[in-house]
Design a protein around this motif. Structure first.
Motif, PDB file in Angstrom:
ATOM      1  N   LEU A  14     -40.874  21.079  18.869  1.00 18.03           N
ATOM      2  CA  LEU A  14     -41.123  19.860  19.638  1.00 18.03           C
ATOM      3  C   LEU A  14     -40.085  19.680  20.738  1.00 18.03           C
ATOM      4  O   LEU A  14     -40.411  19.283  21.859  1.00 18.03           O
ATOM      5  N   SER A  15     -38.835  19.985  20.445  1.00 16.02           N
ATOM      6  CA  SER A  15     -37.777  19.860  21.449  1.00 16.02           C
ATOM      7  C   SER A  15     -38.043  20.773  22.634  1.00 16.02           C
ATOM      8  O   SER A  15     -37.862  20.381  23.796  1.00 16.02           O
ATOM      9  N   LEU A  16     -38.457  22.006  22.350  1.00 14.93           N
ATOM     10  CA  LEU A  16     -38.769  22.941  23.429  1.00 14.93           C
ATOM     11  C   LEU A  16     -39.958  22.449  24.260  1.00 14.93           C
ATOM     12  O   LEU A  16     -39.929  22.520  25.500  1.00 14.93           O
ATOM     13  N   LYS A  17     -40.975  21.949  23.597  1.00 11.70           N
ATOM     14  CA  LYS A  17     -42.150  21.441  24.310  1.00 11.70           C
ATOM     15  C   LYS A  17     -41.784  20.246  25.187  1.00 11.70           C
ATOM     16  O   LYS A  17     -42.194  20.169  26.358  1.00 11.70           O
ATOM     17  N   VAL A  18     -41.003  19.338  24.640  1.00  9.70           N
ATOM     18  CA  VAL A  18     -40.585  18.155  25.391  1.00  9.70           C
ATOM     19  C   VAL A  18     -39.711  18.548  26.579  1.00  9.70           C
ATOM     20  O   VAL A  18     -39.891  18.051  27.696  1.00  9.70           O
ATOM     21  N   PHE A  91     -44.348   6.103  21.297  1.00 10.99           N
ATOM     22  CA  PHE A  91     -44.418   6.764  19.991  1.00 10.99           C
ATOM     23  C   PHE A  91     -45.288   8.035  20.017  1.00 10.99           C
ATOM     24  O   PHE A  91     -45.905   8.401  19.035  1.00 10.99           O
ATOM     25  N   ARG A  92     -45.305   8.677  21.174  1.00 13.47           N
ATOM     26  CA  ARG A  92     -45.975   9.963  21.357  1.00 13.47           C
ATOM     27  C   ARG A  92     -44.978  10.967  21.928  1.00 13.47           C
ATOM     28  O   ARG A  92     -44.000  10.581  22.564  1.00 13.47           O
ATOM     29  N   TRP A  93     -45.256  12.255  21.752  1.00 12.15           N
ATOM     30  CA  TRP A  93     -44.351  13.267  22.283  1.00 12.15           C
ATOM     31  C   TRP A  93     -44.320  13.230  23.812  1.00 12.15           C
ATOM     32  O   TRP A  93     -43.291  13.552  24.421  1.00 12.15           O
ATOM     33  N   THR A  94     -45.437  12.782  24.402  1.00 14.20           N
ATOM     34  CA  THR A  94     -45.447  12.647  25.856  1.00 14.20           C
ATOM     35  C   THR A  94     -44.469  11.572  26.315  1.00 14.20           C
ATOM     36  O   THR A  94     -43.887  11.670  27.401  1.00 14.20           O
ATOM     37  N   PHE A 158     -33.804  20.738  32.055  1.00 12.91           N
ATOM     38  CA  PHE A 158     -34.230  21.250  30.751  1.00 12.91           C
ATOM     39  C   PHE A 158     -33.154  21.013  29.693  1.00 12.91           C
ATOM     40  O   PHE A 158     -33.444  20.544  28.588  1.00 12.91           O
ATOM     41  N   ALA A 159     -31.906  21.326  30.041  1.00 11.96           N
ATOM     42  CA  ALA A 159     -30.812  21.159  29.084  1.00 11.96           C
ATOM     43  C   ALA A 159     -30.606  19.689  28.734  1.00 11.96           C
ATOM     44  O   ALA A 159     -30.343  19.346  27.572  1.00 11.96           O
ATOM     45  N   LYS A 160     -30.710  18.825  29.734  1.00 10.47           N
ATOM     46  CA  LYS A 160     -30.573  17.392  29.483  1.00 10.47           C
ATOM     47  C   LYS A 160     -31.679  16.899  28.565  1.00 10.47           C
ATOM     48  O   LYS A 160     -31.443  16.122  27.638  1.00 10.47           O
ATOM     49  N   ALA A 161     -32.912  17.335  28.831  1.00  9.22           N
ATOM     50  CA  ALA A 161     -34.048  16.920  28.003  1.00  9.22           C
ATOM     51  C   ALA A 161     -33.913  17.449  26.579  1.00  9.22           C
ATOM     52  O   ALA A 161     -34.296  16.779  25.617  1.00  9.22           O
ATOM     53  N   LEU A 162     -33.372  18.652  26.457  1.00  7.51           N
ATOM     54  CA  LEU A 162     -33.224  19.252  25.132  1.00  7.51           C
ATOM     55  C   LEU A 162     -32.280  18.435  24.250  1.00  7.51           C
ATOM     56  O   LEU A 162     -32.472  18.352  23.036  1.00  7.51           O
ATOM     57  N   GLY A 163     -31.273  17.829  24.860  1.00  9.36           N
ATOM     58  CA  GLY A 163     -30.296  17.084  24.079  1.00  9.36           C
ATOM     59  C   GLY A 163     -30.437  15.581  24.144  1.00  9.36           C
ATOM     60  O   GLY A 163     -29.600  14.864  23.577  1.00  9.36           O
ATOM     61  N   GLU A 164     -31.464  15.087  24.826  1.00  9.42           N
ATOM     62  CA  GLU A 164     -31.605  13.637  24.975  1.00  9.42           C
ATOM     63  C   GLU A 164     -31.877  12.956  23.627  1.00  9.42           C
ATOM     64  O   GLU A 164     -32.651  13.457  22.808  1.00  9.42           O
ATOM     65  N   PHE A 165     -31.238  11.829  23.425  1.00  7.53           N
ATOM     66  CA  PHE A 165     -31.377  11.138  22.145  1.00  7.53           C
ATOM     67  C   PHE A 165     -31.638   9.645  22.308  1.00  7.53           C
ATOM     68  O   PHE A 165     -32.635   9.126  21.837  1.00  7.53           O
ATOM     69  N   GLY A 166     -30.725   8.941  23.004  1.00 13.03           N
ATOM     70  CA  GLY A 166     -30.791   7.484  23.050  1.00 13.03           C
ATOM     71  C   GLY A 166     -32.083   6.941  23.615  1.00 13.03           C
ATOM     72  O   GLY A 166     -32.714   6.049  23.022  1.00 13.03           O
ATOM     73  N   ALA A 167     -32.502   7.464  24.773  1.00 12.52           N
ATOM     74  CA  ALA A 167     -33.721   6.955  25.411  1.00 12.52           C
ATOM     75  C   ALA A 167     -34.969   7.295  24.600  1.00 12.52           C
ATOM     76  O   ALA A 167     -35.880   6.478  24.474  1.00 12.52           O
ATOM     77  N   THR A 168     -34.992   8.504  24.050  1.00 12.05           N
ATOM     78  CA  THR A 168     -36.192   8.920  23.323  1.00 12.05           C
ATOM     79  C   THR A 168     -36.352   8.186  21.999  1.00 12.05           C
ATOM     80  O   THR A 168     -37.451   7.748  21.665  1.00 12.05           O
ATOM     81  N   ILE A 169     -35.271   8.031  21.255  1.00 12.07           N
ATOM     82  CA  ILE A 169     -35.419   7.388  19.945  1.00 12.07           C
ATOM     83  C   ILE A 169     -35.731   5.899  20.102  1.00 12.07           C
ATOM     84  O   ILE A 169     -36.374   5.290  19.244  1.00 12.07           O
ATOM     85  N   THR A 170     -35.287   5.296  21.210  1.00 11.91           N
ATOM     86  CA  THR A 170     -35.607   3.888  21.460  1.00 11.91           C
ATOM     87  C   THR A 170     -37.061   3.721  21.878  1.00 11.91           C
ATOM     88  O   THR A 170     -37.728   2.767  21.470  1.00 11.91           O
ATOM     89  N   PHE A 171     -37.555   4.656  22.667  1.00 12.21           N
ATOM     90  CA  PHE A 171     -38.907   4.537  23.207  1.00 12.21           C
ATOM     91  C   PHE A 171     -39.971   5.048  22.247  1.00 12.21           C
ATOM     92  O   PHE A 171     -41.036   4.431  22.095  1.00 12.21           O
ATOM     93  N   VAL A 172     -39.711   6.173  21.599  1.00  9.90           N
ATOM     94  CA  VAL A 172     -40.754   6.803  20.785  1.00  9.90           C
ATOM     95  C   VAL A 172     -40.370   6.959  19.316  1.00  9.90           C
ATOM     96  O   VAL A 172     -41.122   7.546  18.538  1.00  9.90           O
TER      97      VAL A 172
END
Length: 231
Positions: A14-18, A91-94, A158-172
Motif C-alpha cells: 500500500l505504501s508503494l502504491k500510495v 478513509f480511502r487509499w486515494t 516519492f520519498a516524502k509520500a513513502l514516509g508521510e504519517f501525520g496528514a494521512t492518519i488524520t485524513f484517512v
C-alpha cells in the motif's frame, strides 16, 4: 525476526502504491506551477509561492484535518464529489495518496523550479525566433534541459509520500488493507508489546526503498548528463 507477516506485506504494498500515485499525479501540476514561478511575473506571485510552500511549515496534522473538513463525507467538496461523481477520498487509499501528494508538492515544485531557472533563456529565445510556439519551446527545449530536476523532484515527492504519517492518519486513519501504510503500521506496532521485530522489518524496507530510489535518480541524472556512473 525477518519473516514478514501478512499485514506487514500489505502495508508495504500500500505504501508503494500510495507513494507512486502521489508522485506521478502531482507531477503535471508541479511542472506547471514550477514553470510559472520560474518564467513569469504576475500579481500575486509571492502569494502563490507562499501557498505552494505552506505544507512545509504547517504541522501535517493540520493539513490532514483541513482535508477531512473539506473532503470528508460531510465536507462541502467531499459531499459534492460523492453525489456528483461517486468519488470519495476520506478513509480511502486515494485519500492517503492525495494527502501525501500535498505534503510532497512543495519539494517537487522547488526542485523543478530550480532546474528550469538554470535553463539558458537564450536557447528558448532562439527556438522562438525560429518559429516555435511557447508550448513547442517548452516541450522541445525547456523540459529536456530541465529533465534532471524533474527526476530529482519526483524522487523527493516519492520519498516524502513513502514516509508521510501525520496528514494521512488524520485524513484517512489506519485501516488494514486500505489506508494502513508502513508509517501508520510502525506507529501501531509501537503501541503493542513485542512489536519491535515488526518495526525493524518495516523500517528496514522503508530505508531500502528510499535508498534504491535515490540511487536510481542519481544514475538517471548522470546518464542524462553524459557522465560515467561512479562505481
Amino acid at each position: 525476526m525477518w519473516g514478514f507477516r501478512a499485514e506487514e506485506l500489505s502495508a508495504i504494498r500500500l505504501s508503494l502504491k500510495v507513494a507512486v500515485a502521489a508522485a506521478l499525479c502531482s507531477l503535471p501540476a508541479g511542472i506547471a506551477v514550477a514553470w510559472l514561478l520560474a518564467r513569469r511575473r504576475f500579481p500575486g506571485k509571492a502569494l502563490l509561492d507562499a501557498l505552494v510552500h505552506l505544507p512545509l511549515v504547517l504541522p501535517p496534522v493540520v493539513v490532514g484535518y483541513a482535508l477531512l473538513v473539506l473532503l470528508g463525507g460531510n465536507g462541502p467538496v467531499g459531499a459534492w464529489l460523492d453525489a456528483a461523481f461517486g468519488i470519495s477520498f476520506a478513509f480511502r487509499w486515494t485519500g492517503a495518496a492525495l494527502a501525501s501528494a500535498i505534503m510532497g508538492f512543495p519539494l517537487l515544485v522547488r526542485t523543478v523550479r530550480l532546474s528550469i531557472e538554470q535553463v539558458d533563456r537564450r536557447l528558448e529565445e532562439a527556438a522562438a525566433t525560429l518559429g516555435a510556439g511557447p508550448l513547442r519551446v517548452f516541450f522541445t527545449v525547456t523540459l529536456p534541459l530541465a529533465w534532471p530536476g524533474l527526476v530529482a523532484g519526483v524522487v523527493l515527492a516519492f520519498a516524502k509520500a513513502l514516509g508521510e504519517f501525520g496528514a494521512t492518519i488524520t485524513f484517512v486513519s489506519s485501516i488494514p488493507d486500505e489506508t494502513r501504510t508502513m508509517s501508520s503500521a510502525i506507529y501501531g506496532l509501537m503501541q503493542v508489546p513485542g512489536g519491535e521485530a515488526g518495526i525493524w522489518r518495516l523500517a528496514a524496507v522503508a530505508v531500502a526503498i528510499s535508498f534504491a530510489a535515490l540511487l536510481a535518480s542519481e544514475w538517471l541524472v548522470r546518464r542524462q548528463r553524459g557522465e560515467e556512473r561512479v562505481p
